[in-house]
Write a protein that holds these residues in place. Structure first.
Motif, PDB file in Angstrom:
ATOM      1  N   LYS A   8      -7.953  11.243   9.002  1.00 25.11           N
ATOM      2  CA  LYS A   8      -8.066  12.551   8.392  1.00 25.11           C
ATOM      3  C   LYS A   8      -7.725  14.651   9.183  1.00 25.11           C
ATOM      4  CE  LYS A   8     -11.495  13.551   5.612  1.00 25.11           C
ATOM      5  NZ  LYS A   8     -12.467  14.183   4.991  1.00 25.11           N
ATOM      6  N   ASN A   9      -8.003  14.552  10.680  1.00 25.07           N
ATOM      7  CA  ASN A   9      -8.406  15.265  12.195  1.00 25.07           C
ATOM      8  C   ASN A   9      -6.476  14.789  12.442  1.00 25.07           C
ATOM      9  OD1 ASN A   9     -10.851  15.664  11.688  1.00 25.07           O
ATOM     10  ND2 ASN A   9     -11.172  13.998  12.820  1.00 25.07           N
ATOM     11  N   SER A  10      -6.160  14.403  11.656  1.00 30.01           N
ATOM     12  CA  SER A  10      -4.981  13.807  12.168  1.00 30.01           C
ATOM     13  C   SER A  10      -3.563  14.592  11.113  1.00 30.01           C
ATOM     14  CB  SER A  10      -3.700  12.593  12.799  1.00 30.01           C
ATOM     15  OG  SER A  10      -3.642  12.034  11.700  1.00 30.01           O
ATOM     16  N   LEU A  53       0.488  -1.118  -0.515  1.00 33.82           N
ATOM     17  CA  LEU A  53       0.176  -0.078   0.221  1.00 33.82           C
ATOM     18  C   LEU A  53       0.669   1.222   0.061  1.00 33.82           C
ATOM     19  CD1 LEU A  53      -3.095   1.406   0.358  1.00 33.82           C
ATOM     20  CD2 LEU A  53      -2.913   0.937   2.918  1.00 33.82           C
ATOM     21  N   LEU A  54       1.945   1.662   0.916  1.00 37.01           N
ATOM     22  CA  LEU A  54       2.702   2.198   0.662  1.00 37.01           C
ATOM     23  C   LEU A  54       3.244   2.701  -0.303  1.00 37.01           C
ATOM     24  CD1 LEU A  54       4.446   1.685   4.620  1.00 37.01           C
ATOM     25  CD2 LEU A  54       2.565   3.368   3.733  1.00 37.01           C
ATOM     26  N   LYS A  55       3.771   1.707  -0.906  1.00 34.25           N
ATOM     27  CA  LYS A  55       4.546   1.172  -2.624  1.00 34.25           C
ATOM     28  C   LYS A  55       3.859   2.226  -3.372  1.00 34.25           C
ATOM     29  CE  LYS A  55       7.549  -1.243  -5.295  1.00 34.25           C
ATOM     30  NZ  LYS A  55       8.409  -2.478  -5.626  1.00 34.25           N
ATOM     31  N   LYS A  56       2.487   1.821  -3.337  1.00 34.45           N
ATOM     32  CA  LYS A  56       1.741   2.022  -4.492  1.00 34.45           C
ATOM     33  C   LYS A  56       1.389   3.185  -4.445  1.00 34.45           C
ATOM     34  CE  LYS A  56      -3.479   1.732  -5.823  1.00 34.45           C
ATOM     35  NZ  LYS A  56      -4.874   0.636  -4.528  1.00 34.45           N
ATOM     36  N   HIS A  57       1.277   4.191  -2.842  1.00 31.90           N
ATOM     37  CA  HIS A  57       1.090   5.917  -2.878  1.00 31.90           C
ATOM     38  C   HIS A  57       2.615   6.450  -2.641  1.00 31.90           C
ATOM     39  CE1 HIS A  57      -3.514   5.337  -3.165  1.00 31.90           C
ATOM     40  NE2 HIS A  57      -3.576   4.245  -2.420  1.00 31.90           N
ATOM     41  N   GLN A  58       3.669   5.637  -3.490  1.00 27.33           N
ATOM     42  CA  GLN A  58       4.537   6.879  -2.808  1.00 27.33           C
ATOM     43  C   GLN A  58       4.550   7.412  -1.740  1.00 27.33           C
ATOM     44  OE1 GLN A  58       4.736   8.646  -6.347  1.00 27.33           O
ATOM     45  NE2 GLN A  58       5.962   7.118  -7.352  1.00 27.33           N
ATOM     46  N   VAL A  59       4.691   6.419  -0.606  1.00 24.66           N
ATOM     47  CA  VAL A  59       4.590   6.966   0.967  1.00 24.66           C
ATOM     48  C   VAL A  59       5.817   6.324   1.833  1.00 24.66           C
ATOM     49  CG1 VAL A  59       3.467   7.301   2.852  1.00 24.66           C
ATOM     50  CG2 VAL A  59       2.065   7.670   1.456  1.00 24.66           C
ATOM     51  N   LEU A  78      -7.482   7.084   2.988  1.00 28.39           N
ATOM     52  CA  LEU A  78      -7.266   8.377   3.491  1.00 28.39           C
ATOM     53  C   LEU A  78      -5.762   9.116   2.207  1.00 28.39           C
ATOM     54  CD1 LEU A  78      -6.299  10.881   5.844  1.00 28.39           C
ATOM     55  CD2 LEU A  78      -4.261   9.140   5.958  1.00 28.39           C
ATOM     56  N   LEU A  79      -4.807   7.558   1.833  1.00 28.87           N
ATOM     57  CA  LEU A  79      -4.112   7.938   0.981  1.00 28.87           C
ATOM     58  C   LEU A  79      -4.876   8.113  -0.435  1.00 28.87           C
ATOM     59  CD1 LEU A  79      -1.288   5.292   1.878  1.00 28.87           C
ATOM     60  CD2 LEU A  79      -1.618   7.470   2.827  1.00 28.87           C
ATOM     61  N   LYS A  80      -6.061   8.427  -0.443  1.00 32.41           N
ATOM     62  CA  LYS A  80      -6.661   8.490  -1.808  1.00 32.41           C
ATOM     63  C   LYS A  80      -7.033   9.835  -2.150  1.00 32.41           C
ATOM     64  CE  LYS A  80      -8.116   3.849  -3.189  1.00 32.41           C
ATOM     65  NZ  LYS A  80      -9.477   2.943  -3.530  1.00 32.41           N
ATOM     66  N   GLU A  81      -7.499  10.403  -0.430  1.00 28.57           N
ATOM     67  CA  GLU A  81      -7.041  11.993  -0.538  1.00 28.57           C
ATOM     68  C   GLU A  81      -6.761  12.751  -0.938  1.00 28.57           C
ATOM     69  OE1 GLU A  81     -10.424  12.712   1.981  1.00 28.57           O
ATOM     70  OE2 GLU A  81     -10.968  11.288   0.822  1.00 28.57           O
ATOM     71  N   GLU A  82      -7.086  14.032  -1.288  1.00 27.40           N
ATOM     72  CA  GLU A  82      -6.652  14.831  -2.081  1.00 27.40           C
ATOM     73  C   GLU A  82      -6.021  15.915  -1.274  1.00 27.40           C
ATOM     74  OE1 GLU A  82      -4.997  16.242  -5.571  1.00 27.40           O
ATOM     75  OE2 GLU A  82      -6.898  15.484  -5.582  1.00 27.40           O
TER      76      GLU A  82
END
Length: 240
Positions: free
Chosen positions: A176-178, A58-64, A211-215
């Motif tokens: 999101k709040n964090s 998941l982290l790799k997919k979103h480059q996190v 979360l990682l899909k959120e703008e």
């Protein structure tokens, strides 16, 4: 009855009081960055043979990039996962050799366990870990001495993701709040520790993916603890 009172008194003096004082005064603790738009995502309690590889996907997919505070004994059991963390640009810190509160560990065993954990990680990835996070954020009278050897990393947001009753959407909202400048967020990639629900990482993965899909999340810089520290140091130097 007397031994219960004595035990409680020792526990208060050895563990609870130092924990309160260290956390209240931020003594040798790093818990927040200062740079706008930067967030450090951190994971405790792993590696887990089922959940951690999925998390890395998941982290790799979103480059996190993230920082993992691994349990030394688990790192020894699953060295290939720790190596993958390192190879994919994540940072590795320590979370005790076994997931035991520092309130219940005597000084020689705590130091020996961290030494052993550091040796294991160094053997796997070739570099020695610099960062330490005590399980549950618990300190004792001895940990200030260990804090001279390792940088102790706490958090701005710990979201209770070990509790499966929270549910995916509530955890997503907490995530999101964090999203604040310089935040250090704690999540858990294993549910096999005392007090955790074994299936809780499943909803953590689902909430994190949402979360990682959120703008807003896409516009943040997801960095390691070292990156967060370096940015803060560079800013301080440039202001001199």
């Amino acid at each position: 009855m007397l031994w219960i009172v004595l035990f409680a008194g020792v526990m208060i003096l050895y563990g609870i009081v130092p924990t309160v004082l260290i956390r209240k005064t931020n003594f040798r603790i790093y818990r927040k960055g200062t740079q706008p738009g930067m967030i450090a995502l951190t994971f405790d309690d792993g590696p887990d043979p089922y959940y951690t590889p999925r998390l890395l996907d998941l982290l790799k997919k979103h480059q996190v990039k993230a920082t993992f505070f691994v349990v030394g004994k688990k790192a020894k059991q699953y060295p290939y996962i720790v190596k993958r963390m390192h190879d994919e640009g994540h940072e590795i810190g320590m979370h005790n050799y076994r997931h035991i509160s520092n309130w219940f560990i005597f000084p020689p065993f705590l130091e020996k366990g961290l030494q052993k954990s550091a040796d294991i990680i160094e053997q796997i990835v070739g570099t020695r870990p610099m960062y330490y996070r005590p399980p549950w954020g618990h300190f004792n009278l001895f940990t200030p001495f260990l804090q001279k050897k390792y940088s102790t990393v706490m958090w701005t947001d710990i979201l209770g993701d070990w509790n499966a009753k929270i549910g995916t959407m509530e955890l997503f909202n907490r995530l999101k709040n964090s999203l604040k400048d310089g935040a250090v967020i704690v999540l858990h990639d294993s549910g096999k520790t005392f007090g955790a629900d074994e299936l809780a990482p499943e909803q953590m993965l689902s909430a994190l993916e949402l979360l990682l899909k959120e703008e807003e999340a896409k516009n943040m810089r997801w960095v390691t603890i070292t990156d967060l520290l370096n940015e803060q140091t560079n800013k301080q130097i440039s202001s001199i």
